[in-house]
Write a protein that holds these residues in place. Sequence first.
Motif, PDB file in Angstrom:
ATOM      1  N   LEU A  96      41.706  44.455  52.630  1.00 19.81           N
ATOM      2  CA  LEU A  96      42.708  43.399  52.624  1.00 19.81           C
ATOM      3  C   LEU A  96      43.714  43.610  51.506  1.00 19.81           C
ATOM      4  N   ILE A  97      43.202  43.881  50.316  1.00 22.01           N
ATOM      5  CA  ILE A  97      44.066  44.168  49.172  1.00 22.01           C
ATOM      6  C   ILE A  97      43.257  44.988  48.185  1.00 22.01           C
ATOM      7  N   MET A  98      43.862  46.007  47.601  1.00 20.08           N
ATOM      8  CA  MET A  98      43.176  46.884  46.642  1.00 20.08           C
ATOM      9  C   MET A  98      44.221  47.400  45.672  1.00 20.08           C
ATOM     10  N   MET A  99      43.996  47.201  44.370  1.00 22.06           N
ATOM     11  CA  MET A  99      44.981  47.587  43.373  1.00 22.06           C
ATOM     12  C   MET A  99      44.282  48.042  42.103  1.00 22.06           C
ATOM     13  N   ASP A 100      45.043  48.701  41.230  1.00 27.49           N
ATOM     14  CA  ASP A 100      44.559  49.025  39.893  1.00 27.49           C
ATOM     15  C   ASP A 100      44.671  47.774  39.025  1.00 27.49           C
ATOM     16  N   ARG A 101      43.907  46.789  39.411  1.00 27.08           N
ATOM     17  CA  ARG A 101      43.851  45.494  38.736  1.00 27.08           C
ATOM     18  C   ARG A 101      42.407  45.003  38.790  1.00 27.08           C
ATOM     19  N   ARG A 102      42.149  43.982  38.002  1.00 22.96           N
ATOM     20  CA  ARG A 102      40.876  43.263  38.102  1.00 22.96           C
ATOM     21  C   ARG A 102      41.131  41.944  38.820  1.00 22.96           C
ATOM     22  N   PHE A 103      40.410  41.706  39.916  1.00 28.19           N
ATOM     23  CA  PHE A 103      40.512  40.464  40.677  1.00 28.19           C
ATOM     24  C   PHE A 103      39.281  39.612  40.400  1.00 28.19           C
ATOM     25  N   SER A 104      39.476  38.308  40.268  1.00 30.25           N
ATOM     26  CA  SER A 104      38.346  37.435  39.959  1.00 30.25           C
ATOM     27  C   SER A 104      38.668  36.010  40.381  1.00 30.25           C
ATOM     28  N   GLY A 105      37.624  35.180  40.363  1.00 28.36           N
ATOM     29  CA  GLY A 105      37.788  33.742  40.553  1.00 28.36           C
ATOM     30  C   GLY A 105      38.234  33.314  41.929  1.00 28.36           C
ATOM     31  N   LEU A 106      37.904  34.065  42.963  1.00 27.35           N
ATOM     32  CA  LEU A 106      38.382  33.730  44.308  1.00 27.35           C
ATOM     33  C   LEU A 106      37.751  32.423  44.792  1.00 27.35           C
ATOM     34  N   THR A 107      38.599  31.466  45.204  1.00 30.06           N
ATOM     35  CA  THR A 107      38.151  30.204  45.782  1.00 30.06           C
ATOM     36  C   THR A 107      39.008  29.883  46.992  1.00 30.06           C
ATOM     37  N   GLN A 108      38.494  28.998  47.823  1.00 28.09           N
ATOM     38  CA  GLN A 108      39.219  28.581  49.016  1.00 28.09           C
ATOM     39  C   GLN A 108      39.315  27.061  49.031  1.00 28.09           C
ATOM     40  N   ALA A 109      40.438  26.541  49.495  1.00 30.51           N
ATOM     41  CA  ALA A 109      40.616  25.101  49.599  1.00 30.51           C
ATOM     42  C   ALA A 109      39.564  24.516  50.538  1.00 30.51           C
ATOM     43  N   ALA A 110      39.102  23.298  50.241  1.00 25.95           N
ATOM     44  CA  ALA A 110      38.018  22.698  51.016  1.00 25.95           C
ATOM     45  C   ALA A 110      38.401  22.467  52.470  1.00 25.95           C
ATOM     46  N   ASP A 111      39.664  22.107  52.716  1.00 22.50           N
ATOM     47  CA  ASP A 111      40.087  21.766  54.075  1.00 22.50           C
ATOM     48  C   ASP A 111      41.193  22.678  54.579  1.00 22.50           C
ATOM     49  N   SER A 112      41.295  23.863  54.020  1.00 22.66           N
ATOM     50  CA  SER A 112      42.356  24.791  54.391  1.00 22.66           C
ATOM     51  C   SER A 112      41.856  26.206  54.161  1.00 22.66           C
ATOM     52  N   ASP A 113      42.551  27.190  54.738  1.00 19.80           N
ATOM     53  CA  ASP A 113      42.155  28.576  54.487  1.00 19.80           C
ATOM     54  C   ASP A 113      42.912  29.188  53.310  1.00 19.80           C
ATOM     55  N   ARG A 114      43.648  28.370  52.559  1.00 19.14           N
ATOM     56  CA  ARG A 114      44.400  28.864  51.412  1.00 19.14           C
ATOM     57  C   ARG A 114      43.445  29.373  50.337  1.00 19.14           C
ATOM     58  N   LEU A 115      43.770  30.541  49.749  1.00 19.83           N
ATOM     59  CA  LEU A 115      42.959  31.155  48.708  1.00 19.83           C
ATOM     60  C   LEU A 115      43.662  31.064  47.361  1.00 19.83           C
ATOM     61  N   LEU A 116      42.869  30.997  46.311  1.00 19.96           N
ATOM     62  CA  LEU A 116      43.364  31.023  44.937  1.00 19.96           C
ATOM     63  C   LEU A 116      42.538  32.043  44.181  1.00 19.96           C
ATOM     64  N   TYR A 117      43.194  32.862  43.359  1.00 20.08           N
ATOM     65  CA  TYR A 117      42.467  33.881  42.605  1.00 20.08           C
ATOM     66  C   TYR A 117      43.284  34.275  41.376  1.00 20.08           C
ATOM     67  N   GLN A 118      42.662  35.063  40.520  1.00 21.69           N
ATOM     68  CA  GLN A 118      43.339  35.630  39.352  1.00 21.69           C
ATOM     69  C   GLN A 118      43.320  37.150  39.457  1.00 21.69           C
ATOM     70  N   ARG A 119      44.354  37.766  38.929  1.00 23.01           N
ATOM     71  CA  ARG A 119      44.373  39.221  38.823  1.00 23.01           C
ATOM     72  C   ARG A 119      44.936  39.582  37.459  1.00 23.01           C
ATOM     73  N   GLU A 120      44.525  40.753  36.960  1.00 25.64           N
ATOM     74  CA  GLU A 120      44.930  41.141  35.616  1.00 25.64           C
ATOM     75  C   GLU A 120      44.823  42.639  35.441  1.00 25.64           C
ATOM     76  N   ASP A 121      45.475  43.141  34.424  1.00 28.08           N
ATOM     77  CA  ASP A 121      45.202  44.461  33.871  1.00 28.08           C
ATOM     78  C   ASP A 121      45.547  44.384  32.395  1.00 28.08           C
ATOM     79  N   VAL A 122      45.570  45.524  31.738  1.00 31.07           N
ATOM     80  CA  VAL A 122      45.742  45.492  30.288  1.00 31.07           C
ATOM     81  C   VAL A 122      47.051  44.825  29.880  1.00 31.07           C
ATOM     82  N   SER A 123      48.090  44.938  30.700  1.00 34.97           N
ATOM     83  CA  SER A 123      49.376  44.349  30.351  1.00 34.97           C
ATOM     84  C   SER A 123      49.703  43.104  31.159  1.00 34.97           C
ATOM     85  N   GLU A 124      48.883  42.765  32.142  1.00 33.06           N
ATOM     86  CA  GLU A 124      49.147  41.601  32.991  1.00 33.06           C
ATOM     87  C   GLU A 124      48.121  40.520  32.721  1.00 33.06           C
ATOM     88  N   PHE A 125      48.589  39.386  32.217  1.00 30.65           N
ATOM     89  CA  PHE A 125      47.695  38.254  31.950  1.00 30.65           C
ATOM     90  C   PHE A 125      47.042  37.804  33.258  1.00 30.65           C
TER      91      PHE A 125
END
Length: 944
Positions: free
Chosen positions: A601-630
């Motif tokens: 689905l998605i693959m990058m030179d980043r760290r992905f974490s904290g994936l959650t989904q809305a209780a009544d929707s398919d909307r996703l929320l997550y964090q991504r980062e690398d050494v220079s990206e908060f």
Amino acid sequence: MRRLLPPLNLVLLMRTVSLRTCWTLALGLLLAVCSGPLATAQQALDHDDYAIWNQMHTQALAPDGESVLYVLGPEHGDDTLRVAQPDGTHLLDVPRSTHDAQFTANSQHVITRIVPPTDAEDDDAPDSLAVASIDTGEVERIPDIASFRLPEESGDWIAYRHADTTNADNTSENADPDTSDTRADAGSTLVLRSLESGEERTYEHATDEYAFSPDGAWLVFARATPDSTGDGVFAVPTQTGDVRPLLTGPGSYTNLTIDEDSEQVAFLTNRDDVESEAIEADAPAHTLYRAALAEDAERIAGWQADGLPDNWWVSEHGSLSFSDDGTRLFFGTAPQPAPDTTATLVGEPVQVDIWHWQDERPQSVQLNDREEELQRSYQAVVHLNDDNRIVQLATEDRPNVDVGNNGNADLAVANTSRPYQQEMSWDFPSYHDVYLVDVNTGAARQVQEQVQYPASLSPEAEYLTWWDGTAETWWAQSVEAGSTPIDLGQAINAPLYNEDHDRPYPPFPYGSAGWLTEDEAFLIYDRFDAWAVDPSSPENPTNLTGGLGRAESMQFRIQQLDDEADTLDPDAPLMLHAFNTETKASGYYEGAVDGAPPTELIMMDRRFSGLTQAADSDRLLYQREDVSEFPDLWTATPDFDAPVQISTANPQQSNYRWSTAELTSWTALHGETLDGIIYKPDDFDADATYPLMVYFYERNSDNLHNHWAPAPHRSIINPTFYASRGYVVFVPDIVYEEGYPGESAYNSIMPGVTELADAPFIDRDRIGVQGHSWGGYQIAYMITRTDLFAAAEAGAPVSNMTSAYGGIRQRTGRSRMFQYEQTQSRIGGSLWEYPTRYWENSPLFYADRIDTPLMMMHNDEDGAVPFEQGVEMFMAMRRLGKPAWLINYNGQPHWPTEYHLKVDWQRRMQQFFDHYLMNADAPPWLDEGIPATEKGRTLGYEVE
């Protein structure tokens, strides 16, 4: 000729000089500097910058997926709640928000508390409540709030309690405020508010014991009036606001608990305490009550209740819970404490600890756990559909039980380590005996003995499962009497244990993702893939990830997006977190339980974490980062098509020099190829030479894409901070050989360091090393073997394993033996079995070989590594006439915990390394120390 980076004092000067000013200066040296890698408007990070760097706190999707909330703020400062739409459109801000912000169940409002400013003069000023409308963006502030509650399933209501009792009419017609009968802990005003209409109803003298039913139809609260005449528990139908008493009478009312179906409530009270010779205890007796929300409460259990062991009573410290189906009520019991009969000698109390060699647990552990043990409760159950019949489930021999199927099952599992208390001082992991307990009768039968991994019940309570580190497999066992264990890994052609395990105890597993619905299969991980094993046919496992993980060095882990689900739906797609163990890239794949290879689905030179989904929707929320990206927030649909960045936590980062990160590898002295991370300044100049900082612990290379925001870490260096200031930072991995932890660290690290030291951009004469705790020990050992380092900081190091072995961990009271024999120290046996190993691995005995200036931070209340270990090393260095410093933050534990102390530590560490590696002048504290007579009067930072 290679260009040497300018001394730090010149770098700091440049921070205050604009590029235009730099070019107008006539000094040739400055012209040369401006023509080099520092010719930029960006500045180096400094300790003052911590105050402007935000951290991400609470984050959540609205149930309908149409808005996102998150809380940002510096470590020491005021936080701000922000709400945005999934396309990034800003909706509203709430300054000084706490971290308990949440959406209402209908997604129409955000509720949070507002605290006084960090620098407010009145630290005890009460909070305010913020009620923010998603539709209008308006924020209403309500002052003097102690707490608030929201229903789980209804967005129509909020309840909040005022902090100041002056908000309530605390004078009843029977109360005399001038007498001692007026209680100091009387409640305050509780407000029930309709979020739709704004209509409010108030209820006086409410305590913080209040709760909504999940459907929001009822509000239940306890009341404590000044003269106790109005005490009780009351239920309020939210639609009418009328007050209905469930139970009244002087006393305290606690542990309000409402069932999942919003039909009944349970609570404890000391109202019925019997003043008679029958109860000889200093604490009041408590009674368990239960009420249908429209009816009066009924007494369920009290002192000497049927079903409880002799001289046991209801514990005020036990938690209350209903089974999911509402037919059972679980509560805590305990032996009735005997009256306090403090022993005295000549009229004076005798406080003495008796250490006995046959004690199950050392006296130090007993003392550390004393309050917990005094408040320990043992679970019992009330069968509400069987005349409120009480069954005791937990006992002193089996103190912890877990009832299957969310309290609905007829069986509970009990794991007890009581028979193995003494062995816990030196063995690891601790052993357990496993019992199945009949919830209807309390009868228990032992099903396993001396396992080193607690057993758990499957969701439908059909099987027990546990890990066996010695056999290196997962086992399952039917709960039916006479059943035998089933090897779940028998047909899986990959190791299920941690293949990197290098400690003397049996290895832990890669883990489990739980069960499919209806107990159809147990989900097991190997290093790369996920498996489903039906215990009834373990010879036919299904590789859920189709073997793609091992084929591509991709570690797949199942993401459960339904917070309410206890099992995995076999008919639903699998969301998989993916991590490439070679490149360290990560992302998400979609798979299926049938074992078809998952699709990216998605693959990058980043760290992905904290994936959650809305209780009544398919909307996703997550964090991504690398050494220079908060690690900012992103939203996406399940196919990750066109993800949107929601937050920009630290836009000021563009004004600063930063770091890059890259993988490197080398061959250790024992022949294994190891990985590490090299952090370089983002304006790295291959024609310049840089000082090198080395930091390590055990394995860190998987953290290649972790972001290091400026923050005063409690113990270690921040790679970004040092790279910003002109250092190269190296973080190597370490592997260990049993019995030789110090030598293993040396054999792993030094080839990587020397290889990097030979690089043309590293100044071999300016290499420093830093680490804390286990890292501190390894540094103390390594500098007895090499003079390569120009400066070393070893935080809280074990310097003498022979003296540390017999001590205790002050924080827990536990013996330190297990750590040296079985866990991190990896000696592999006792001091009497391997005395040479303890001696050879102790840097204290080789301190005469150290030629590296050594700074240590070791605090006098360290609960993990005895303070005396740092003192032993320091006194040895002092006796040998070698440069050494010991930093002790008075009263602090293993590391400083208060913000200003962490800043102080980072400043001193930076000054230490800048002096030895950047040619900076030594500050007074480093050059000459601070006499005790000047303690607290000067910090010794400033360089003349």
